[in-house]
Design a protein around this motif. Structure first.
Motif, PDB file in Angstrom:
ATOM      1  N   ARG A   1       2.742   2.227   8.444  1.00  0.00           N
ATOM      2  CA  ARG A   1       1.313   2.498   8.272  1.00  0.00           C
ATOM      3  C   ARG A   1       0.711   3.039   9.560  1.00  0.00           C
ATOM      4  NH1 ARG A   1       3.190   1.299   4.290  1.00  0.00           N
ATOM      5  NH2 ARG A   1       2.799   3.486   3.995  1.00  0.00           N
ATOM      6  N   LYS A   2      -0.454   3.616   9.448  1.00  0.00           N
ATOM      7  CA  LYS A   2      -1.131   4.222  10.597  1.00  0.00           C
ATOM      8  C   LYS A   2      -1.470   3.213  11.687  1.00  0.00           C
ATOM      9  CE  LYS A   2      -3.479   8.206   8.497  1.00  0.00           C
ATOM     10  NZ  LYS A   2      -4.808   8.759   8.133  1.00  0.00           N
ATOM     11  N   LYS A   3      -1.926   2.030  11.283  1.00  0.00           N
ATOM     12  CA  LYS A   3      -2.515   1.099  12.249  1.00  0.00           C
ATOM     13  C   LYS A   3      -1.537   0.077  12.802  1.00  0.00           C
ATOM     14  CE  LYS A   3      -7.117   1.671  10.299  1.00  0.00           C
ATOM     15  NZ  LYS A   3      -8.308   1.024   9.716  1.00  0.00           N
ATOM     16  N   GLY A   4      -0.276   0.120  12.369  1.00  0.00           N
ATOM     17  CA  GLY A   4       0.720  -0.776  12.932  1.00  0.00           C
ATOM     18  C   GLY A   4       0.547  -2.229  12.489  1.00  0.00           C
ATOM     19  N   ILE A   5       1.101  -3.143  13.280  1.00  0.00           N
ATOM     20  CA  ILE A   5       1.192  -4.544  12.878  1.00  0.00           C
ATOM     21  C   ILE A   5      -0.023  -5.353  13.344  1.00  0.00           C
ATOM     22  CG2 ILE A   5       2.511  -6.672  13.159  1.00  0.00           C
ATOM     23  CD1 ILE A   5       5.014  -5.004  13.439  1.00  0.00           C
ATOM     24  N   ASN A   6      -0.600  -6.070  12.396  1.00  0.00           N
ATOM     25  CA  ASN A   6      -1.590  -7.099  12.709  1.00  0.00           C
ATOM     26  C   ASN A   6      -0.831  -8.431  12.663  1.00  0.00           C
ATOM     27  OD1 ASN A   6      -3.526  -9.146  12.553  1.00  0.00           O
ATOM     28  ND2 ASN A   6      -4.999  -7.858  11.470  1.00  0.00           N
ATOM     29  N   LYS A   7      -0.402  -8.908  13.823  1.00  0.00           N
ATOM     30  CA  LYS A   7       0.486 -10.070  13.881  1.00  0.00           C
ATOM     31  C   LYS A   7      -0.160 -11.329  13.314  1.00  0.00           C
ATOM     32  CE  LYS A   7       3.368  -8.517  17.728  1.00  0.00           C
ATOM     33  NZ  LYS A   7       3.887  -8.827  19.086  1.00  0.00           N
ATOM     34  N   GLU A   8      -1.452 -11.486  13.561  1.00  0.00           N
ATOM     35  CA  GLU A   8      -2.136 -12.672  13.049  1.00  0.00           C
ATOM     36  C   GLU A   8      -2.134 -12.682  11.515  1.00  0.00           C
ATOM     37  OE1 GLU A   8      -6.007 -13.097  14.683  1.00  0.00           O
ATOM     38  OE2 GLU A   8      -5.297 -13.316  16.750  1.00  0.00           O
ATOM     39  N   ARG A   9      -2.443 -11.538  10.925  1.00  0.00           N
ATOM     40  CA  ARG A   9      -2.462 -11.433   9.465  1.00  0.00           C
ATOM     41  C   ARG A   9      -1.064 -11.637   8.888  1.00  0.00           C
ATOM     42  NH1 ARG A   9      -4.800 -12.340   4.699  1.00  0.00           N
ATOM     43  NH2 ARG A   9      -4.482 -10.682   3.176  1.00  0.00           N
ATOM     44  N   ARG A  10      -0.048 -11.022   9.515  1.00  0.00           N
ATOM     45  CA  ARG A  10       1.328 -11.182   9.056  1.00  0.00           C
ATOM     46  C   ARG A  10       1.759 -12.646   9.106  1.00  0.00           C
ATOM     47  NH1 ARG A  10       5.582  -9.471  13.328  1.00  0.00           N
ATOM     48  NH2 ARG A  10       4.598 -11.341  14.176  1.00  0.00           N
ATOM     49  N   ASP A  11       1.486 -13.317  10.211  1.00  0.00           N
ATOM     50  CA  ASP A  11       1.901 -14.719  10.364  1.00  0.00           C
ATOM     51  C   ASP A  11       1.160 -15.631   9.391  1.00  0.00           C
ATOM     52  OD1 ASP A  11       3.562 -13.881  12.365  1.00  0.00           O
ATOM     53  OD2 ASP A  11       2.266 -14.538  14.009  1.00  0.00           O
ATOM     54  N   GLU A  12      -0.105 -15.308   9.139  1.00  0.00           N
ATOM     55  CA  GLU A  12      -0.883 -16.084   8.170  1.00  0.00           C
ATOM     56  C   GLU A  12      -0.279 -15.966   6.770  1.00  0.00           C
ATOM     57  OE1 GLU A  12      -4.966 -15.658   5.617  1.00  0.00           O
ATOM     58  OE2 GLU A  12      -4.776 -14.484   7.461  1.00  0.00           O
ATOM     59  N   LEU A  13       0.112 -14.760   6.390  1.00  0.00           N
ATOM     60  CA  LEU A  13       0.688 -14.538   5.062  1.00  0.00           C
ATOM     61  C   LEU A  13       2.067 -15.177   4.932  1.00  0.00           C
ATOM     62  CD1 LEU A  13      -0.474 -10.864   4.569  1.00  0.00           C
ATOM     63  CD2 LEU A  13      -1.077 -12.776   3.082  1.00  0.00           C
ATOM     64  N   ILE A  14       2.852 -15.129   5.992  1.00  0.00           N
ATOM     65  CA  ILE A  14       4.164 -15.790   5.978  1.00  0.00           C
ATOM     66  C   ILE A  14       3.986 -17.283   5.697  1.00  0.00           C
ATOM     67  CG2 ILE A  14       6.059 -16.548   7.484  1.00  0.00           C
ATOM     68  CD1 ILE A  14       5.986 -13.737   8.741  1.00  0.00           C
ATOM     69  N   LYS A  15       2.985 -17.873   6.305  1.00  0.00           N
ATOM     70  CA  LYS A  15       2.712 -19.291   6.085  1.00  0.00           C
ATOM     71  C   LYS A  15       2.207 -19.543   4.669  1.00  0.00           C
ATOM     72  CE  LYS A  15       0.232 -23.204   8.144  1.00  0.00           C
ATOM     73  NZ  LYS A  15      -0.676 -23.632   9.249  1.00  0.00           N
ATOM     74  N   ARG A  16       1.281 -18.708   4.188  1.00  0.00           N
ATOM     75  CA  ARG A  16       0.707 -18.909   2.847  1.00  0.00           C
ATOM     76  C   ARG A  16       1.749 -18.757   1.748  1.00  0.00           C
ATOM     77  NH1 ARG A  16      -4.720 -15.353   2.597  1.00  0.00           N
ATOM     78  NH2 ARG A  16      -4.771 -16.184   0.473  1.00  0.00           N
ATOM     79  N   PHE A  17       2.689 -17.827   1.946  1.00  0.00           N
ATOM     80  CA  PHE A  17       3.732 -17.617   0.942  1.00  0.00           C
ATOM     81  C   PHE A  17       4.949 -18.520   1.167  1.00  0.00           C
ATOM     82  CE2 PHE A  17       1.465 -13.653  -0.022  1.00  0.00           C
ATOM     83  CZ  PHE A  17       1.604 -13.602  -1.405  1.00  0.00           C
TER      84      PHE A  17
END
Length: 232
Positions: free
Chosen positions: A102-118
């Protein structure tokens, strides 16, 4: 966001799509339902620029889905119903790779939050994952992206009910943010809960159903059954 007009797709002498029309506006969650073989996946592949339409037009962000596929893909996120991954990479590596497209690259906080939620373990190799965990890789990567449009084709295939609930919450969050979502699913209760409008496809042709139509019927499932009973 999406505009399809009089779309036809032939494979040799076989007509896969005969007359597909669809419109999705900014901030809408739109359902796409129909029986197996009706043309849902073919329509989505045309939208993704994987297949070229025989007749008619298909555009995303006002751009031709075939000619401008590379540019379009920079601003969309896609989740298929059967996720194939690189067996020797970890789930976390694949997630980061997808997000970096994607254009904007990695949002680490959002990625880590989703890993935890899933409830997902990103440290394991992909060849050890069940179907549900492979699906989580695609969902986490997609929902971590700051995309304008999300195309979800049977996205909860293989997920348990608890993870389906997390998926629903994520789509509702996208809607609040003004994102657009095309959701193709066999789970009609999921579509009924999330979608502003629904398109039914049968034998390569589409029919639009509004939320008002759904509310007037006892359920989307009942309306779906009535539509196919009338069409026989």
């Amino acid at each position: 966001m999406i505009e399809i007009k009089n779309l036809k797709k032939n494979f040799g002498k076989m007509e896969a799509l005969t007359n597909v029309n669809m419109e999705i506006k900014k901030g809408e969650v739109v359902g796409f339902i129909g029986p197996n073989g009706a043309g849902k996946t073919t329509t989505i592949r045309v939208l993704l620029g994987i297949l070229k339409a025989t007749e008619g037009t298909a555009s995303i962000f006002g751009k031709d889905t075939w000619k401008d596929a590379v540019e379009i893909h920079k601003d969309i996120a896609y989740v298929p119903g059967d996720v194939a991954l690189w067996p020797n990479l970890t789930g976390g590596e694949v997630i980061d790779f997808f997000i970096n497209l994607r254009k904007k690259g990695i949002n680490k906080e959002r990625r880590d939050e989703l890993i935890k939620r899933f409830d997902f373990d990103p440290s394991k190799k992909c060849n050890t994952y069940s179907k549900g965990n492979r699906q989580k890789v695609a969902l986490i990567a997609a929902f971590s992206c700051d995309a304008d449009l999300y195309i979800l084709d049977e996205p909860t295939s293989g997920l348990d009910p608890l993870m389906e609930k997390v998926f629903v919450e994520c789509v509702q969050e996208l809607k609040k943010q003004g994102r657009s979502v095309l959701l193709s699913s066999h789970i009609l209760s999921e579509v009924e809960k999330l979608c502003d409008r629904v398109y039914i496809i049968r034998k390569g042709e589409t029919k639009e159903i509004s939320q008002k139509d759904i509310k007037c019927a006892s359920s989307l499932e009942a309306l779906f059954g009535e539509h196919f009973k009338e069409a026989k």
